[in-house]
Design an enzyme around this catalytic site. Structure first.
Site, PDB file in Angstrom:
ATOM      1  N   LYS A   1      45.315  40.982  45.056  1.00 22.01           N
ATOM      2  CA  LYS A   1      45.147  39.541  44.814  1.00 22.01           C
ATOM      3  C   LYS A   1      46.501  38.842  44.791  1.00 22.01           C
ATOM      4  O   LYS A   1      46.692  37.802  45.446  1.00 22.01           O
ATOM      5  CB  LYS A   1      44.398  39.333  43.498  1.00 22.01           C
TER       6      LYS A   1
ATOM      7  N   THR B   1      48.504  35.881  36.713  1.00 25.83           N
ATOM      8  CA  THR B   1      49.209  35.663  37.976  1.00 25.83           C
ATOM      9  C   THR B   1      48.240  34.939  38.900  1.00 25.83           C
ATOM     10  O   THR B   1      47.211  35.485  39.291  1.00 25.83           O
ATOM     11  CB  THR B   1      49.663  36.988  38.598  1.00 25.83           C
TER      12      THR B   1
ATOM     13  N   LYS C   1      56.781  34.517  39.838  1.00 24.66           N
ATOM     14  CA  LYS C   1      56.016  35.769  39.810  1.00 24.66           C
ATOM     15  C   LYS C   1      55.757  36.273  41.231  1.00 24.66           C
ATOM     16  O   LYS C   1      55.717  37.482  41.475  1.00 24.66           O
ATOM     17  CB  LYS C   1      54.689  35.563  39.069  1.00 24.66           C
TER      18      LYS C   1
END
Length: 294
Positions: A245, A102, A177
Site C-alpha cells: 500500500k 501512512t 514517510k
C-alpha cells in the site's frame, strides 16, 4: 490548550501491531484513553487496563480532546475522518486530530482543510520504527501541520517516539514517510540479496552479519530484520500488504511529480508477487524467502 495528562482525554483508533503499544504508552503516561476498533475484542487488552471502548469513531470523537488514528489504508483514513459519523463531523471545535497512518499526502491536505473549516486542528504524523520502535516508544515521527498545533501535541508524541520532526505544512509528514518507504524498499532488496548470497555461498549468515552490519553496508533493516530472516521468522512487525500500500502511494505521488523511481517499482513488483503467493500477512522480511526459495 495545555496537554496535561490528567485532564486531556485521548482517543486512539486502530489497535494493531503498532497501535496497541502506542496507545498503551499514552495510558501509562496518565492520559484518559478512549479506543475504537471494528471489533471490541481486539481492544479488550487495553480496556482491561482501563481504557474506554466506543462503538463508533464519532462517539469516540465527541469524548476526546485529542484523537489519534493508526488504521490500515487511505480509504480507512477517509472513512474515519470524513464519514457522516466520522471524526470531523462529531469532534468539538478545538480538538486536535493526529493521523499516524501512512496515507496519501493529498488526503492529508484535504483532511486538514475540512478540519480547519470546523475549527479543528489536524496533523499528519506517520511513523517509522516498526513493532519494536512502537513497543519501546522510540519511533521516528514525521509531522505535517501548523507549528502551533505541532507544539501543542508534542507532549503526546514524546510518549511514543524519540525523533519527532515537523516537516512542513499539511501533507509534509506523509511526503516524508514516502521518502522513508522508498529508501526501505530498495534497501530491502539489497539486504535480502546479500543474505541469500551468503547462504548460497555456504557462509554462516550470522557471522556475515557481524562483519557487514556495522560497516558501510549497515542499515536498520540489516540489523533488525536480517536476524529474523536468517532464523526464518517472517511474522509481521510490518505487514507485506501494508508495505505494498505504501509503495503504491509513493509510486503514484512520484508519477504525479514527474519523478522516475525504478528501484521502488522493482521492489513493489516483487512484493506483489509474494502477496499473490499468499505472503501478504507476513512481515516485510519475507522478501528473503523470494530469493532463497529459488
Amino acid at each position: 490548550m495545555a496537554m496535561e495528562a490528567a485532564t486531556t482525554s485521548v482517543g486512539f483508533i486502530g489497535i494493531g501491531v503498532m497501535g496497541k503499544s502506542m496507545a498503551r504508552h499514552l495510558k501509562q503516561a496518565g492520559y484518559p484513553l478512549h479506543v475504537y476498533t471494528r471489533t471490541a475484542a481486539s481492544a479488550q487488552e487495553l480496556v482491561d487496563e482501563g481504557a474506554t471502548w466506543h462503538e463508533t469513531p464519532g462517539a469516540l470523537a465527541a469524548a476526546c480532546h485529542v484523537i489519534i488514528t493508526m488504521v490500515g489504508y487511505p480509504k480507512d483514513v477517509e472513512d474515519v475522518y470524513l464519514g457522516s459519523n466520522g471524526i470531523i463531523a462529531k469532534a468539538a471545535a478545538g480538538t486536535y486530530l493526529i493521523d499516524m497512518t501512512t496515507s496519501s499526502p493529498q488526503l492529508a491536505q484535504r483532511i486538514a482543510e475540512e478540519a480547519a473549516s470546523k475549527g479543528l486542528h489536524a496533523l499528519d504524523a506517520p511513523v517509522s520504527g516498526g513493532d519494536v520502535g512502537a513497543r519501546e516508544a522510540r519511533l521516528s515521527i514525521m509531522v505535517g501541520g501548523e507549528q502551533a498545533d505541532f507544539e501543542a501535541v508534542k507532549p503526546l508524541l514524546d510518549k511514543m517516539g524519540t525523533n519527532i520532526v515537523l516537516q512542513g505544512g499539511p501533507g509534509a509528514g506523509q511526503h516524508t514517510k514516502m521518502c522513508n518507504q522508498i529508501a526501505i524498499a530498495s534497501g530491502m532488496l539489497g539486504v535480502c540479496e546479500a543474505l541469500a548470497y551468503a547462504k548460497f555461498a555456504g557462509l554462516d549468515a550470522e557471522v556475515v552479519l557481524q562483519s557487514i552490519a556495522t560497516g558501510a553496508a549497515g542499515s536498520w533493516s540489516l540489523s533488525n530484520l536480517g536476524p529474523r530472516m536468517i532464523k526464518g521468522d517472517f511474522e509481521p512487525g510490518f505487514y507485506v500488504k501494508h508495505f505494498i500500500k505504501d509503495m503504491g502511494i509513493a509510486l503514484e505521488s512520484a508519477k504525479a511529480m514527474g519523478l522516475n523511481t525504478p528501484g521502488l517499482a522493482l521492489a513493489e513488483s516483487v512484493y506483489q508477487q509474494l502477496a499473490q503467493e499468499g505472503y501478504d500477512n507476513k512481515g516485510t522480511q519475507v522478501l528473503y524467502h523470494y530469493f532463497t526459495a529459488q
